[in-house]
Design a protein around this motif. Structure first.
Motif, PDB file in Angstrom:
ATOM      1  N   PRO A  39      74.897  56.433   1.770  1.00 15.46           N
ATOM      2  CA  PRO A  39      73.708  55.688   1.337  1.00 15.46           C
ATOM      3  C   PRO A  39      74.015  54.197   1.200  1.00 15.46           C
ATOM      4  N   VAL A  40      73.020  53.371   1.520  1.00 19.40           N
ATOM      5  CA  VAL A  40      73.218  51.912   1.469  1.00 19.40           C
ATOM      6  C   VAL A  40      72.366  51.259   0.385  1.00 19.40           C
ATOM      7  N   SER A  41      71.496  52.015  -0.234  1.00 18.09           N
ATOM      8  CA  SER A  41      70.657  51.419  -1.276  1.00 18.09           C
ATOM      9  C   SER A  41      71.501  51.084  -2.507  1.00 18.09           C
ATOM     10  N   ASP A  47      67.016  59.968  -3.401  1.00 16.96           N
ATOM     11  CA  ASP A  47      66.435  60.610  -2.222  1.00 16.96           C
ATOM     12  C   ASP A  47      66.969  60.077  -0.895  1.00 16.96           C
ATOM     13  N   GLU A  48      67.832  59.067  -0.953  1.00 18.22           N
ATOM     14  CA  GLU A  48      68.367  58.558   0.309  1.00 18.22           C
ATOM     15  C   GLU A  48      69.262  59.594   0.985  1.00 18.22           C
ATOM     16  N   LEU A  49      69.930  60.423   0.225  1.00 16.87           N
ATOM     17  CA  LEU A  49      70.778  61.468   0.816  1.00 16.87           C
ATOM     18  C   LEU A  49      69.930  62.429   1.648  1.00 16.87           C
ATOM     19  N   TYR A 113      60.182  56.805  -1.166  1.00 13.07           N
ATOM     20  CA  TYR A 113      60.721  56.173   0.040  1.00 13.07           C
ATOM     21  C   TYR A 113      60.684  54.648  -0.080  1.00 13.07           C
ATOM     22  N   ALA A 114      59.628  54.125  -0.690  1.00 17.51           N
ATOM     23  CA  ALA A 114      59.490  52.673  -0.825  1.00 17.51           C
ATOM     24  C   ALA A 114      60.634  52.051  -1.613  1.00 17.51           C
TER      25      ALA A 114
END
Length: 286
Positions: A39-41, A47-49, A113-114
């Motif tokens: 993940p890069v956030s 939820d990025e995973l 997602y946003a």
């Protein structure tokens, strides 16, 4: 063991000392596979995973689709039609899995997602070389797509090779010609680097197969398998469109496309046009 223990003893024959032996994790390179989700956030969004695994697993399945489609083309080129039907059936099952996977990503809400979409930069599924290679293999070729991969020599070479190769449909139609069916010469000699387009004079050739399925049984079955492949691909496209629409609405895609509008237009593309056009002719009043 008593029922109350709720445990299962390890059988004496099971190998537990994996030193100097091939292990499950080693065979599957799980150390690399399971460490590839990055993940890069910042801070990392929960939820990025999901987003990463959804796309990585899709790419793994697409790798197998390409592997099978290339095998099918080789079999068709060597007149092994019966043998080609098995990997085609496998591709259909993979397509079903790929389509069903969208339901998992659909659990990602717009609000969720946003919160990490901005971290993706310009990365986009539009840049999937394997997806483009599958489209090329099935007939939707577009040489302009190669420019997307100019900064990635290996991917560029992969797509260039697929651009130059006959499509799955090309090989099938060549097989029909070798079987004695009057496939128009212009189709057999066509420039395979171009997208396949509809040929009205091929429809009667396909119709002759559908008019006498008993005589042409393997060709008849193959035609229906190809129709299944296209239907499944369109289901996948539609499901993709719907998930994108429910997640980002009509926003521009991260890669710069029009997003849902771009995906909507893809539904107009076809791989095997005569296999669908023939349905209008079958059983029509003479």
């Amino acid at each position: 063991m008593s029922v109350q223990d709720n445990t299962r003893e390890i059988e004496s024959g099971i190998v537990t000392d994996m030193r100097d032996r091939m292990s499950y994790g080693g065979y599957l390179a799980l150390d690399r596979l399971l460490s590839a989700q990055l993940p890069v956030s910042v801070p990392e969004h929960h939820d990025e995973l999901l987003f990463i695994i959804q796309h990585q697993t899709s790419e793994l399945w697409m790798k197998l689709v390409l592997h099978e489609l290339r095998h099918v083309r080789e079999l068709l080129a060597s007149d092994q039609l019966s043998e080609a039907l098995k990997p085609l059936a496998r591709v259909k099952h993979i397509q079903e899995v790929l389509t069903q996977q969208w339901s998992v990503l659909a659990t990602l809400t717009p609000s969720e997602y946003a919160q990490f979409r901005g971290s993706l930069g310009n990365s986009s599924g539009f840049q999937s070389v394997q997806y483009r290679a599958i489209e090329f293999a099935l007939g939707n070729k577009n040489a302009k797509m190669l420019q997307v991969f100019e900064a990635e020599p290996e991917n560029h070479a992969l797509l260039q090779a697929e651009l130059a190769a006959p499509t799955l449909y090309d090989e099938f139609l060549r097989l029909l010609a070798r079987r004695g069916l009057p496939v128009p010469r212009e189709i057999l000699d066509r420039d395979v680097t171009l997208a396949y387009r509809m040929h009205e004079d091929l429809v009667p050739v396909i119709k002759s197969i559908y008019d006498d399925p008993k005589h042409y049984w393997d060709l008849y079955e193959a035609c229906e398998e190809l129709v299944d492949i296209e239907d499944n691909f369109q289901f996948w496209r539609f499901r993709h469109l719907r998930v994108v629409t429910r997640t980002i609405g009509m926003k521009v895609g991260t890669g710069g496309s029009s997003g849902a509008g771009f995906l909507q237009r893809a539904l107009e593309l076809t791989f095997f046009p005569e296999l669908f056009a023939v349905r209008t002719e079958i059983g029509a009043a003479q």
